[in-house]
Write an enzyme that holds these catalytic residues in place. Structure first.
Site: not given
Lengths: 154, 93
Positions: A35-37, A42
């Site tokens: 989800g990140h990203f 990251l």
């Protein structure tokens, strides 16, 4: 680092009553990166802050003889300078700035390959009794695992 | 040199949202000024640094909670200033 379990510190390289140097290696894969990203994995900045808080917390717990536990309650200033991605090896330092009655203050930083990644000034912790005996036992076991204390000290 | 009361009042005004003019010798830090525990720790940190002492907040709180000392003895501004002056004097020996 086990990001999903909030276990940020892998190994303590050196520690004394007022400072700590620890190492944390970012995993190559983690659900966090999904989800990140997407397409640009990251470590979230809040987890870098958590990493600096944990280094500070481990130093403080050793200083307190694992009798009490520090809980993060705030900080004055945070700077996130560089992206942190999978596989990076992080050096995490923390230094005691002040020990008050029931609280402590630290400065902390992360570097990687000599490059400044992030810093936090005046990270504040409330020092409290362990809320549960199993938490105290878990903290001691984790401290042995990461080389913060010897097995016999636990 | 400003009095301990004035220095502490300045610290509270700088550290919290309480206007300086509202801080009076008879003000109770928690009940009148509305300082919560988190802001109070920031204030204590600033007092520790400014006066070069370690304010024994935990033992004060313990005394108040156990009923051996009235809260006003530590948390009313003029009394807080007196306690800080005593700590500074004790440190100076």
């Amino acid at each position: 680092m086990r990001l999903e379990y909030f276990q940020m510190i892998d190994k303590v390289l050196s520690v004394d009553a007022e400072s700590i140097l620890a190492e944390a290696t970012v995993p190559l894969a983690s659900p966090v990166f999904e989800g990140h990203f997407p397409g640009h994995p990251l470590v979230p900045g809040v987890l870098l802050v958590e990493t600096m808080a944990q280094a500070s917390g481990h130093m403080l717990m050793k200083r307190l003889g694992f009798a009490r536990m520090p809980f993060l309650i705030g900080s004055r200033e945070t700077k996130l300078r560089s992206f942190v991605g999978p596989g990076m090896v992080l050096n995490v330092t923390a230094r005691l700035v002040h020990e008050g009655s029931g609280f402590a203050v630290t400065d902390a930083a992360i570097t990687s390959a000599g490059k400044r990644i992030c810093e936090v000034r005046e990270m504040k912790f409330s020092i409290q009794d362990f809320p549960a005996p199993e938490l105290q036992a878990a903290m001691r076991a984790q401290a042995v695992r990461m080389g913060l204390i010897e097995d016999r000290e636990a | 040199m400003a009095s301990a009361f004035e220095r502490i009042a300045d610290i509270i005004a700088e550290t919290s949202d309480v206007p300086r003019e509202n801080i009076k010798p008879e003000s109770h830090v928690i009940e009148d000024l509305g300082i919560d525990s988190l802001d109070f720790l920031d204030i204590v940190f600033a007092i520790d640094k400014a006066f070069g002492i370690k304010v024994p907040v935990e033992s004060w709180t313990q005394e108040v909670n156990s009923g051996t000392a009235p809260a006003g003895q530590y948390f009313v501004m003029e009394n807080l200033a007196k306690r800080i002056e005593e700590l500074v004097a004790a440190k100076a020996g």
